[in-house]
Design an enzyme around this catalytic site. Sequence first.
Site, short mmCIF file in Angstrom:
data_model
loop_
_atom_site.label_atom_id
_atom_site.label_comp_id
_atom_site.label_asym_id
_atom_site.label_seq_id
_atom_site.Cartn_x
_atom_site.Cartn_y
_atom_site.Cartn_z
N HIS A 171 -31.16 17.69 50.66
CA HIS A 171 -30.02 17.24 49.86
C HIS A 171 -29.07 16.53 50.81
CE1 HIS A 171 -28.65 20.95 51.61
NE2 HIS A 171 -27.42 20.80 51.13
N HIS A 226 -25.65 17.13 51.59
CA HIS A 226 -24.47 17.73 52.21
C HIS A 226 -24.48 17.38 53.70
CE1 HIS A 226 -23.91 20.91 48.79
NE2 HIS A 226 -23.25 19.78 48.55
N ASP A 237 -23.94 18.68 56.57
CA ASP A 237 -24.61 19.43 57.64
C ASP A 237 -26.11 19.15 57.69
OD1 ASP A 237 -24.42 20.84 55.12
OD2 ASP A 237 -25.20 22.63 56.07
N HIS A 238 -26.68 18.54 56.65
CA HIS A 238 -28.12 18.27 56.63
C HIS A 238 -28.48 16.83 56.97
CE1 HIS A 238 -29.52 22.12 54.73
NE2 HIS A 238 -28.20 22.22 54.63
N HIS A 242 -29.22 23.68 43.74
CA HIS A 242 -28.11 23.74 44.68
C HIS A 242 -26.87 23.01 44.15
CE1 HIS A 242 -26.32 24.77 48.45
NE2 HIS A 242 -26.24 23.54 48.90
N HIS A 299 -31.20 28.68 58.03
CA HIS A 299 -29.89 28.31 57.49
C HIS A 299 -28.98 29.53 57.50
CE1 HIS A 299 -26.97 26.47 54.61
NE2 HIS A 299 -27.41 25.34 55.14
#
Lengths: 304, 304
Positions: free
Chosen positions: A60, A62, A64-65, A137, A265
Amino acid sequence: MEAHFLGTAGGVPTPGRSLPCSALRVNGRTLLFDCGEGSQRQLMISSLSLMSVDVVLLSHHHGDHVTGIPGMLQTMGLFSRGRGMRIMGPEGTVELLEGMMSTYGEELPYGLEVRDLEDGDGLVFEGVDISAVATEHGVPSLGYVAREPLRPGRFLPEKARALGVPEGPLFSRLQRGEGVSVGGKTVEPEEVMGPTREGRSIAYSGDTMPSPRFASAARDVDLMIHEATFPASMADRAAESLHSTAAQAAQVALDAGARFLVLNHISPRVEDEAAHAQEAAEIIGASKVAVARDFDRMRIDYRE
Amino acid sequence: MEAHFLGTAGGVPTPGRSLPCSALRVNGRTLLFDCGEGSQRQLMISSLSLMSVDVVLLSHHHGDHVTGIPGMLQTMGLFSRGRGMRIMGPEGTVELLEGMMSTYGEELPYGLEVRDLEDGDGLVFEGVDISAVATEHGVPSLGYVAREPLRPGRFLPEKARALGVPEGPLFSRLQRGEGVSVGGKTVEPEEVMGPTREGRSIAYSGDTMPSPRFASAARDVDLMIHEATFPASMADRAAESLHSTAAQAAQVALDAGARFLVLNHISPRVEDEAAHAQEAAEIIGASKVAVARDFDRMRIDYRE
């Protein structure tokens, strides 16, 4: 086939955990699941080569990814990469990459293929079939299941002998998948082979609350990498933020029949790693679960 | 006043060096010079607090100097920052931040002031005056010179006594900057103080070829942090890419009369750090130069 854990943090980095990035290693080439800030340097510190990365699959968008993508692409350019790269993820991935390229003014000396994937879409990486599965999510999000094709069954010499095939060159031809003529009739390879065998397999959940769809797509995988952002004591917080606890991750792995589970995670809210593993162990068994740490690696062997 | 070296690589990270980020620490608050990928985690690993960062000054917009911004801003938000942040840099900084915010869909729970600076523009950070100075890197680029204001001179008790001021409470008032009446006349603080004293100072070059303008602006600084991307053997490459060698950095520091030089922005092409320092030492003296390493810190004391 190996899994490498390059960044195992959830949401924010810590001194010990970099932002999300896991790698699937096949034939010396590398596929990344997610690419959080710092991934290029984690690759350099690890035994993997940055330049071996051919594919990035995003769970996805976000931050941090995905924040490690622009720097990694730029460094590959500075290192004169020629080989093309593929970046794929859920709806919005093409737009995300356009935004990155335009913000940073990137000009790459290699081809970059960017594609939005939907639930059920697939790709092939080094002969391994990978399919995307919709997860939960709160934003477009995908998990991934990677499976090698079925392998032919084992050659069974006793069956060949019983059908009158003499040991020697004809055995080799049957093992290569060719039929052979013996005494006026043809013996086909299928007649002297055991059942076809499973290839190796790995499933990556990305960020998600427990997803029956993901459990179903990951049926019988050798390794499930599942997010376990919060401890059970924060189950409410996990539900609100559409994440999973360690116990929930273990239940998904149990439902899927996964052979081994790696909890990934890991939020800074997980203060006790051993307790985190124990939560999952109570559901799936202590021999079947581990908490990921940066630079862990795991070889996936054929089942025999 | 302290300088902290959080990322000392040039262009690409290495296992030992993160991408460019240096910190100026005053009164427990932090200003960053550049913010390459991984800076937030370097801050967490260092003795500095991520949340103490109030200002980021960008030298220019090449990816290695700015890719750490989105992740740092996001983490500050996840940590519920309320205090405002300032990000400033050369022409295009506002546009860069707009691109980042739109690409990553960032929504921050704190105020963010973003400003484009020109040569000669200034700001104040914890009472320290910082001015921007145009450098030469082929794109809009700035170096920065931070100077504390002049401090009052020392109180000279022998002068006070000679003017008839009795030791005691009147001494204290003079030291606080107040005039005192003695025998019908007023003694002013200036009459009993030594010369005003220099504040502490630090200059940061960012990426640039040797710049006389920067040397001039950095006159007499206590600490010069200058890029030294290439060894002297690669002077041609340095010139082509508008970077500096260690020897060139030392010449700039010598021209400026800097008290100490830290060589920064060390490319992987610098294979021998000791030789790199030696190149500079031959110009400025071995006691006046060091090669930056990640997590080095340096306290800047008043000259006495």
